[in-house]
Design an enzyme around this catalytic site. Structure first.
Site, PDB file in Angstrom:
ATOM      1  N   TYR A 198       2.534   1.730  14.988  1.00  0.00           N
ATOM      2  CA  TYR A 198       2.129   1.831  13.578  1.00  0.00           C
ATOM      3  C   TYR A 198       2.575   3.170  13.005  1.00  0.00           C
ATOM      4  CZ  TYR A 198      -0.898   0.741   9.566  1.00  0.00           C
ATOM      5  OH  TYR A 198      -1.389   0.422   8.321  1.00  0.00           O
TER       6      TYR A 198
ATOM      7  N   TYR B  97       5.588  -2.025   4.272  1.00  0.00           N
ATOM      8  CA  TYR B  97       4.225  -1.652   4.625  1.00  0.00           C
ATOM      9  C   TYR B  97       3.338  -2.870   4.409  1.00  0.00           C
ATOM     10  CZ  TYR B  97      -0.328   0.678   4.399  1.00  0.00           C
ATOM     11  OH  TYR B  97      -1.635   1.045   4.614  1.00  0.00           O
TER      12      TYR B  97
END
Length: 388
Positions: free
Chosen positions: A297, A341
């Site tokens: 991430y 995103y």
């Protein structure tokens, strides 16, 4: 307690379908429509229909409720529906919840989804605005008066301490940005397709909050992503090679807050990630040497380095060099810095593609992928593997 022993979830469920909308800065449609498009695409990919689905999982932040998505997507009765808290930290936990439901017989086919207009609608990067009072919001209240108003400002505190503790400069963060954008440049689905960067580009990008520059910060994206989870047995009868859930874990550390855990014993690591790492390695019987590709991430580059260190791929302060040496194929879709995103859900999809052998940046012989969710908050992780 399970946090101190291996669990038995691994090998009982698999991701069998992935689907997404296009990734844009202005989708021109509602978040519900994005969710439904992604869900239907994932079911098509899995060779299943809405009638096969009896479970849905999403994020507490998602604006499209499970029953509304079910109605709009043509899904019938549901025996399982669930939501995971803590923003991007929820990504891998949605799959864990789905796998738990499948493994226990509560549901047969569960779809995990996330959809938002995060660029044209509410922009998370704009920081705290008109938030309703909550108990957890109290922690933010201690920081906002001093100018810590945005996610970038919260991460910058830990990033600055990391550089100081290990005698590094911000170029250490730039290696993550360069690798992500190199992979995004070869990915037609990525927003930054055809647009690689160099360390010089990183160093020339404007400051957001020192020591973070623009190219240390993820994008803001409109889009949706969905994943279909079912049993390994059923997966073998479906058209795509399954990505088996080898291990799944969640983690929240002592003195955990949402991105403002400044009163821990130290700021150079991510205790919540360490909990996830221990549980994934313990339950899977694997180690960093067994991982073929890492999908970590990357909302902010410093936390990618800290994750590598918490998972044991390298020692404290060494992750910048580890990334620069391409010691582990990393974020082969381009990550949230380069592709989109989507609160980490697109990263899980890339891990599935690597197991299938269909990534645009395919790692030869990849059979195991590590995936992580948002850090600085209570988080989650997965190890996905090929069947057999």
């Amino acid at each position: 307690m399970s946090i101190r022993r291996a669990d038995s979830l691994g090998g009982k469920a698999a991701i069998v379908g992935i689907g997404a909308t296009e990734f844009s800065k202005d989708s021109g449609r509602s978040e519900l429509k994005l969710a439904v498009e992604a869900v239907r695409a994932a079911l098509d990919d899995a060779g299943l229909t809405p009638a096969d689905v009896d479970g849905l999982v999403t994020f507490t932040m998602d604006t499209s409720p499970e029953i509304t998505v079910a109605q709009a997507a043509g899904i019938g009765e549901l025996s399982f529906f669930s939501r995971i808290h803590y923003g991007g930290g929820a990504a891998c936990a949605t799959v864990q919840q789905a796998a738990l439901a499948v493994a226990s017989g509560i549901a047969d086919v569960v779809v995990c989804y996330r959809a938002f207009n995060e660029r044209s609608g509410r922009r998370f990067g704009s920081g705290v605005q008109r938030r309703e009072p909550t108990a957890e919001g109290t922690a933010l209240g201690w920081n906002l008066p001093y100018g810590l108003l945005t996610p970038a400002s919260w991460v910058a505190m830990a990033a600055q301490r990391y550089l100081h503790a290990y005698g590094l400069d911000p170029e250490a963060f730039g290696h993550v940005a360069v690798v992500d954008r190199r992979h995004a440049a070869r990915n037609p689905a990525a927003y930054f397709h055809g647009k690689p960067i160099t360390l010089a580009d990183h160093a020339a990008s404007r400051w957001i909050v020192e020591p973070l520059r623009l190219l240390d910060c993820c994008q803001e994206t409109d889009g949706g992503q969905a994943l279909v989870v079912t049993s390994v047995e059923r997966a073998r009868d479906l058209p795509r090679p399954p990505a088996v859930v080898v291990a799944a874990a969640q983690g929240a550390g002592r003195s955990q807050e949402q991105m403002t855990s400044f009163y821990r014993d130290g700021l150079t690591g991510l205790p919540e990630t360490a909990i996830v790492a221990r549980q994934l390695w313990r339950s899977s019987g694997l180690s960093p040497a067994d991982i073929d590709v890492g999908i970590l991430y990357d909302h902010f580059t410093p936390f990618v380095l800290m994750q590598l260190e918490e998972f044991g791929f390298c020692g404290p302060g060494e992750a910048g060099g580890f990334v620069a040496a391409d010691a582990l194929p990393l974020n082969t879709h381009g990550g949230q810095l380069g592709e989109a995103y989507l609160h980490g859900m697109n990263g899980i999809a890339e891990a599935v593609r690597q197991i299938r052998g269909t990534s645009v940046n395919q790692v030869a012989g990849a059979v195991r992928s590590l995936v992580t969710a948002g850090t600085g908050v209570p988080t989650s992780g997965l190890v996905l593997g090929a069947d057999g």
